[in-house]
Write a protein that holds these residues in place. Structure first.
Motif, PDB file in Angstrom:
ATOM      1  N   GLY A 157      35.294  36.321  59.904  1.00  0.00           N
ATOM      2  CA  GLY A 157      36.690  35.995  60.199  1.00  0.00           C
ATOM      3  C   GLY A 157      37.694  36.704  59.324  1.00  0.00           C
ATOM      4  N   THR A 158      37.256  37.286  58.191  1.00  0.00           N
ATOM      5  CA  THR A 158      38.170  38.051  57.344  1.00  0.00           C
ATOM      6  C   THR A 158      38.728  39.238  58.135  1.00  0.00           C
ATOM      7  OG1 THR A 158      36.967  37.434  55.335  1.00  0.00           O
ATOM      8  CG2 THR A 158      38.384  39.372  55.205  1.00  0.00           C
ATOM      9  N   ARG A 159      40.022  39.478  57.983  1.00  0.00           N
ATOM     10  CA  ARG A 159      40.673  40.587  58.693  1.00  0.00           C
ATOM     11  C   ARG A 159      40.995  41.714  57.714  1.00  0.00           C
ATOM     12  NH1 ARG A 159      45.431  37.374  62.004  1.00  0.00           N
ATOM     13  NH2 ARG A 159      44.232  35.489  62.557  1.00  0.00           N
ATOM     14  N   LEU A 160      40.399  42.863  57.945  1.00  0.00           N
ATOM     15  CA  LEU A 160      40.611  44.002  57.055  1.00  0.00           C
ATOM     16  C   LEU A 160      41.318  45.164  57.730  1.00  0.00           C
ATOM     17  CD1 LEU A 160      37.210  44.156  55.129  1.00  0.00           C
ATOM     18  CD2 LEU A 160      39.317  42.976  54.496  1.00  0.00           C
ATOM     19  N   ASN A 161      41.276  45.209  59.057  1.00  0.00           N
ATOM     20  CA  ASN A 161      41.939  46.326  59.738  1.00  0.00           C
ATOM     21  C   ASN A 161      42.548  45.863  61.044  1.00  0.00           C
ATOM     22  OD1 ASN A 161      39.497  45.987  61.086  1.00  0.00           O
ATOM     23  ND2 ASN A 161      39.130  48.174  61.327  1.00  0.00           N
ATOM     24  N   GLN A 162      43.267  46.768  61.691  1.00  0.00           N
ATOM     25  CA  GLN A 162      43.989  46.445  62.920  1.00  0.00           C
ATOM     26  C   GLN A 162      43.843  47.599  63.900  1.00  0.00           C
ATOM     27  OE1 GLN A 162      48.084  47.636  60.537  1.00  0.00           O
ATOM     28  NE2 GLN A 162      48.013  45.718  61.621  1.00  0.00           N
ATOM     29  N   LEU A 163      43.989  47.280  65.168  1.00  0.00           N
ATOM     30  CA  LEU A 163      43.783  48.257  66.232  1.00  0.00           C
ATOM     31  C   LEU A 163      45.070  48.427  67.022  1.00  0.00           C
ATOM     32  CD1 LEU A 163      41.225  49.804  67.383  1.00  0.00           C
ATOM     33  CD2 LEU A 163      41.212  48.064  69.179  1.00  0.00           C
ATOM     34  N   ARG A 164      45.467  49.680  67.213  1.00  0.00           N
ATOM     35  CA  ARG A 164      46.580  49.995  68.107  1.00  0.00           C
ATOM     36  C   ARG A 164      46.010  50.491  69.425  1.00  0.00           C
ATOM     37  NH1 ARG A 164      49.365  54.541  65.167  1.00  0.00           N
ATOM     38  NH2 ARG A 164      47.346  54.652  64.155  1.00  0.00           N
ATOM     39  N   LEU A 165      46.541  50.019  70.508  1.00  0.00           N
ATOM     40  CA  LEU A 165      46.159  50.478  71.847  1.00  0.00           C
ATOM     41  C   LEU A 165      47.222  51.448  72.348  1.00  0.00           C
ATOM     42  CD1 LEU A 165      43.507  49.140  72.873  1.00  0.00           C
ATOM     43  CD2 LEU A 165      44.798  47.581  71.407  1.00  0.00           C
ATOM     44  N   LEU A 200      39.362  37.984  49.498  1.00  0.00           N
ATOM     45  CA  LEU A 200      40.313  38.538  50.459  1.00  0.00           C
ATOM     46  C   LEU A 200      40.865  37.513  51.447  1.00  0.00           C
ATOM     47  CD1 LEU A 200      38.815  42.075  51.180  1.00  0.00           C
ATOM     48  CD2 LEU A 200      40.535  41.370  49.519  1.00  0.00           C
ATOM     49  N   ASP A 201      40.431  36.261  51.343  1.00  0.00           N
ATOM     50  CA  ASP A 201      41.004  35.202  52.162  1.00  0.00           C
ATOM     51  C   ASP A 201      41.807  34.199  51.333  1.00  0.00           C
ATOM     52  OD1 ASP A 201      39.950  35.959  54.746  1.00  0.00           O
ATOM     53  OD2 ASP A 201      37.980  35.377  53.988  1.00  0.00           O
ATOM     54  N   HIS A 202      42.023  34.500  50.064  1.00  0.00           N
ATOM     55  CA  HIS A 202      42.722  33.582  49.165  1.00  0.00           C
ATOM     56  C   HIS A 202      44.090  34.162  48.818  1.00  0.00           C
ATOM     57  CE1 HIS A 202      42.306  30.705  45.467  1.00  0.00           C
ATOM     58  NE2 HIS A 202      43.296  30.373  46.269  1.00  0.00           N
ATOM     59  N   GLU A 203      45.124  33.698  49.484  1.00  0.00           N
ATOM     60  CA  GLU A 203      46.469  34.196  49.255  1.00  0.00           C
ATOM     61  C   GLU A 203      47.086  33.537  48.021  1.00  0.00           C
ATOM     62  OE1 GLU A 203      48.805  33.750  52.758  1.00  0.00           O
ATOM     63  OE2 GLU A 203      47.399  34.861  54.029  1.00  0.00           O
ATOM     64  N   ASP A 204      47.811  34.332  47.242  1.00  0.00           N
ATOM     65  CA  ASP A 204      48.467  33.852  46.019  1.00  0.00           C
ATOM     66  C   ASP A 204      47.468  33.176  45.072  1.00  0.00           C
ATOM     67  OD1 ASP A 204      51.054  34.647  46.898  1.00  0.00           O
ATOM     68  OD2 ASP A 204      51.159  32.852  48.143  1.00  0.00           O
ATOM     69  N   GLY A 205      46.226  33.616  45.120  1.00  0.00           N
ATOM     70  CA  GLY A 205      45.185  32.928  44.381  1.00  0.00           C
ATOM     71  C   GLY A 205      44.664  33.648  43.159  1.00  0.00           C
ATOM     72  N   LYS A 330      55.499  45.799  45.458  1.00  0.00           N
ATOM     73  CA  LYS A 330      54.834  44.510  45.625  1.00  0.00           C
ATOM     74  C   LYS A 330      53.335  44.693  45.746  1.00  0.00           C
ATOM     75  CE  LYS A 330      55.294  40.160  48.161  1.00  0.00           C
ATOM     76  NZ  LYS A 330      55.979  39.454  49.277  1.00  0.00           N
ATOM     77  N   LEU A 331      52.592  43.868  45.015  1.00  0.00           N
ATOM     78  CA  LEU A 331      51.141  43.841  45.142  1.00  0.00           C
ATOM     79  C   LEU A 331      50.756  43.118  46.430  1.00  0.00           C
ATOM     80  CD1 LEU A 331      50.271  42.926  41.441  1.00  0.00           C
ATOM     81  CD2 LEU A 331      50.027  45.170  42.527  1.00  0.00           C
ATOM     82  N   SER A 332      49.469  43.137  46.754  1.00  0.00           N
ATOM     83  CA  SER A 332      49.014  42.495  47.989  1.00  0.00           C
ATOM     84  C   SER A 332      49.189  40.979  47.907  1.00  0.00           C
ATOM     85  CB  SER A 332      47.550  42.830  48.253  1.00  0.00           C
ATOM     86  OG  SER A 332      46.705  42.123  47.364  1.00  0.00           O
ATOM     87  N   LYS A 333      49.094  40.341  49.055  1.00  0.00           N
ATOM     88  CA  LYS A 333      49.329  38.897  49.161  1.00  0.00           C
ATOM     89  C   LYS A 333      48.286  38.070  48.405  1.00  0.00           C
ATOM     90  CE  LYS A 333      46.764  38.612  53.522  1.00  0.00           C
ATOM     91  NZ  LYS A 333      46.872  38.316  54.967  1.00  0.00           N
ATOM     92  N   HIS A 334      47.203  38.695  47.949  1.00  0.00           N
ATOM     93  CA  HIS A 334      46.174  37.963  47.224  1.00  0.00           C
ATOM     94  C   HIS A 334      46.605  37.568  45.812  1.00  0.00           C
ATOM     95  CE1 HIS A 334      44.298  41.004  49.955  1.00  0.00           C
ATOM     96  NE2 HIS A 334      43.828  39.896  50.478  1.00  0.00           N
ATOM     97  N   PHE A 335      47.684  38.199  45.317  1.00  0.00           N
ATOM     98  CA  PHE A 335      48.090  38.008  43.928  1.00  0.00           C
ATOM     99  C   PHE A 335      49.405  37.243  43.830  1.00  0.00           C
ATOM    100  CE2 PHE A 335      45.627  41.915  44.218  1.00  0.00           C
ATOM    101  CZ  PHE A 335      44.617  41.649  43.300  1.00  0.00           C
ATOM    102  N   ARG A 336      49.493  36.432  42.798  1.00  0.00           N
ATOM    103  CA  ARG A 336      50.761  35.755  42.529  1.00  0.00           C
ATOM    104  C   ARG A 336      51.801  36.780  42.090  1.00  0.00           C
ATOM    105  NH1 ARG A 336      46.897  32.055  40.431  1.00  0.00           N
ATOM    106  NH2 ARG A 336      47.136  32.781  38.278  1.00  0.00           N
ATOM    107  N   VAL A 337      53.058  36.391  42.153  1.00  0.00           N
ATOM    108  CA  VAL A 337      54.143  37.307  41.773  1.00  0.00           C
ATOM    109  C   VAL A 337      53.988  37.685  40.317  1.00  0.00           C
ATOM    110  CG1 VAL A 337      56.642  37.550  41.521  1.00  0.00           C
ATOM    111  CG2 VAL A 337      55.692  36.344  43.508  1.00  0.00           C
TER     112      VAL A 337
END
Length: 340
Positions: A157-165, A200-205, A330-337
């Motif tokens: 379920g972890t999302r690492l990439n995205q697809l454009r059609l 990679l599933d832990h936001e602000d963690g 800005k760092l990724s969403k995994h890190f606190r400010v």
């Protein structure tokens, strides 16, 4: 769905129409927020393989080649598994494609993936290029994952990439240069090589001080050390009009021995006033190569290539909330400010 005779990137409503028609299927129900304004997030399935080398299947199926290069299998269900930095893994994706005539696709890492220096790219059966999915492709999708700086924890379920059609061959509308901003008191961050695991599933963690070193420029310059990973910001604000999408591509290597921006895709509405994102900067994921390199404030480090959508998307980037709309450095969403 958009008119397939009009070349361009498909917006969210056309992606949803492809899902409804069975051209995009999944092993589990699609998540409510999986379809972005002009892209589809892809999710890891339950099995991963540590492989001894990267490969392209070309004349066969990915599973056939895995039998030759796999070292051991990992279970991503439950608590997931740690993917070690410096190693290469192949993981099944939950999504599967049965693209109609005239529709092709291209994958990019998600922004959060690139910002933790995890190199990812899609592989298809009989594929002779990473990340590109041929028109009419009918088969499974796999992702190659190669953590570079940090070991990472991932799960099914972890999302690492995205697809454009894409319908047809979208024309390039224009190309804009992207410079680097080295004027701030802290101009960027350098990854710490011997940090802990990033979930990679832990936001602000995660405490950013455990993973990053702040960088103070001297006289508007920054020295890039070979093999190190940096997070910097663009000099210019980035704005993606609502009828366009953009991809950030590296400049010619003759201009500098570094690579910029793993996560190269910007959805429509990023940085626009309409989506309440005016003034957003592009975050640059920079890796220096063979020799030390002095980067100067304002120096061009990448290009933004703009392409049209087939029609206006039903929603814009950041309208329902985003970690990166109105961003600066800005760092990724995994890190606190930083400093928070």
């Amino acid at each position: 769905m958009s008119d397939p005779s009009v070349p361009g990137i498909l917006p969210c409503q056309s992606i949803e129409a492809l899902i409804a028609a069975g051209a995009i299927t999944s092993a589990t129900p699609f998540d409510d927020d999986q379809v972005q304004p002009a892209s589809l997030d892809l999710r890891l399935a339950g099995r991963a393989w540590r492989v001894r080398a990267s490969f392209l299947p070309r004349r066969g199926a990915v599973r056939q080649r895995l039998a030759e290069v796999a070292m051991h299998e990992l279970d991503l269900t439950g608590g997931g598994a740690v993917l070690e930095r410096g190693c290469v893994y192949i993981v099944e994706l939950q999504e599967r494609l049965k693209l109609p005539k005239g529709i092709s696709a291209r994958a990019n890492p998600k922004s959060s993936t690139g910002r933790v220096d995890v190199f990812v790219r899609v592989i298809t059966d009989f594929g002779d290029a990473f990340d590109d999915v041929d028109e009419g492709y009918d088969g499974p999708l796999y992702i190659e994952i190669a953590p570079q700086t940090f070991s990472v924890l991932v799960r099914s379920g972890t999302r690492l990439n995205q697809l454009r059609l894409k319908a047809g061959a979208p024309p390039r509308l224009r190309t804009e240069s992207v410079g680097v901003d080295l004027t701030g008191e802290v101009a960027g961050f350098r990854g710490r090589r011997h940090a802990g695991v990033v979930d990679l599933d832990h936001e602000d963690g995660h405490d950013p001080r455990d993973f990053w070193e702040p960088l103070v420029p001297r006289n508007g310059q920054l020295l890039l050390d070979p093999g190190e990973f940096y997070i910097l910001a663009s000099k210019e604000a980035v704005e993606i009009p609502v009828l366009e999408a953009a991809e950030m591509t590296p400049i010619d290597p003759s201009v500098g021995e570094f690579r910029v921006h793993y996560a190269g895709f910007f959805d429509p509405g990023f940085g626009t006033d309409e989506a309440h994102g005016k003034g957003s900067r592009g975050v640059l994921e920079v890796r220096s190569h063979e020799t030390p390199f002095i980067l100067e404030d304002g120096q061009t480090v990448a290009r933004l290539v703009y392409e049209p959508l087939t029609e206006r998307p039903a929603r814009l980037y950041g309208e329902s909330g985003s970690h990166y709309q109105r961003q600066g450095l800005k760092l990724s969403k995994h890190f606190r400010v930083w400093g928070g």
